[in-house]
Design an enzyme around this catalytic site. Structure first.
Site, short mmCIF file in Angstrom:
data_model
loop_
_atom_site.label_atom_id
_atom_site.label_comp_id
_atom_site.label_asym_id
_atom_site.label_seq_id
_atom_site.Cartn_x
_atom_site.Cartn_y
_atom_site.Cartn_z
N GLU A 152 -14.71 -21.72 5.89
CA GLU A 152 -15.97 -21.73 5.15
C GLU A 152 -16.10 -20.53 4.20
O GLU A 152 -16.96 -20.52 3.33
CB GLU A 152 -17.14 -21.75 6.13
N GLY A 182 -23.32 -31.22 11.49
CA GLY A 182 -23.35 -32.61 11.89
C GLY A 182 -24.55 -33.31 11.29
O GLY A 182 -25.66 -32.76 11.23
N MET A 214 -24.96 -24.35 14.53
CA MET A 214 -25.08 -23.32 15.56
C MET A 214 -25.43 -21.93 15.03
O MET A 214 -25.38 -20.97 15.79
CB MET A 214 -23.77 -23.24 16.36
N GLU A 215 -25.79 -21.81 13.74
CA GLU A 215 -26.00 -20.48 13.19
C GLU A 215 -27.19 -20.30 12.26
O GLU A 215 -27.75 -19.20 12.15
CB GLU A 215 -24.74 -20.01 12.42
N ASP A 219 -19.54 -34.53 9.69
CA ASP A 219 -19.38 -35.55 10.71
C ASP A 219 -20.73 -36.16 11.02
O ASP A 219 -21.78 -35.66 10.59
CB ASP A 219 -18.75 -34.95 11.97
#
Length: 229
Positions: A13, A83, A173-174, A197
């Site tokens: 990333e 996601g 998650m961040e 995804d």
């Protein structure tokens, strides 16, 4: 000189962004590999500090605070993948984090401390710049809700639970942790998520995917935004 801090959770990333900087120096501190360089923006040269935080809220929060303390950035951009929870969106679409909410935290308690809010937001001006950049790149996107939690979300039951709790368009998650720490420090922040995804595979399978193309969508957007600042 205007300074922009850029964070990603994984190497893929951040690599493309780091490769696009000039006069690059690197360093290692606080468990972070730090890349500092310059980038030519519309109004002149920008100083850019980029790093990979690692996955999870604690890693993201500690990296954000370190960049703020070390480089005193004028803005923070978090770029990466997520996601998809919005069935009107598709893989490689982008969700800009207009609103970021924790998935697994009781904000009645956390919200009693600075900045005293139960959700977080990307900076309006940075959202406007990102919108213009995405339009110019022909990438479908929305300003949406991003849910942040310390576990990998996959499967219909878990996806339904996350959507019910947060109303999110994407899960990761961040992002909320970055926006949270930025808000505590009064630093404008922008969270960008390219959808990689459909939140329908377990992590053991997901980790075998080549995410480079998806990560590069977010990275190219960051570079376009830098060019407009």
């Amino acid at each position: 000189m205007t300074t922009i801090a850029i964070i990603g959770a994984m190497d893929e990333e951040v690599a493309h962004i780091a490769e696009s900087l000039s006069s690059v120096t690197t360093a290692q501190h606080a468990g972070l590999n730090l890349t500092e360089g310059t980038f030519e923006g519309a109004a002149g040269t920008l100083r850019v500090a980029a790093t990979v935080s690692g996955m999870g809220t604690v890693n993201a929060a500690s990296a954000t605070q370190y960049l703020i303390d070390t480089y005193a950035p004028d803005a923070i951009i978090f770029s990466g993948i997520a996601g998809n929870l919005n069935r009107e969106l598709r893989i490689n679409d982008v969700v800009l984090g207009k609103t970021l909410r924790y998935l697994d935290s009781d904000m009645r308690l956390i919200g009693q401390s600075a900045p005293g809010t139960d959700e977080f937001h990307s900076d309006p001006h940075l959202l406007d710049v990102a919108d213009a950049a995405l339009d110019s790149m022909g990438i479908h996107h929305i300003r949406g809700v991003i849910a942040t939690g310390n576990y990998f979300v996959a499967g219909d039951e878990l996806v339904a639970k996350v959507k019910e709790q947060t109303g999110a368009d994407a899960v990761e998650m961040e992002g909320a942790a970055v926006a949270h720490v930025a808000a505590r420090n009064d630093v404008p922040a922008l969270v960008i998520r390219a959808l990689s995804d459909e939140a329908d595979v377990e992590y053991e399978e997901f980790r075998t995917f080549d995410i480079t193309d998806y990560a590069n969508v977010a990275a190219r957007l960051v570079l376009n935004i830098l060019g407009r600042l």
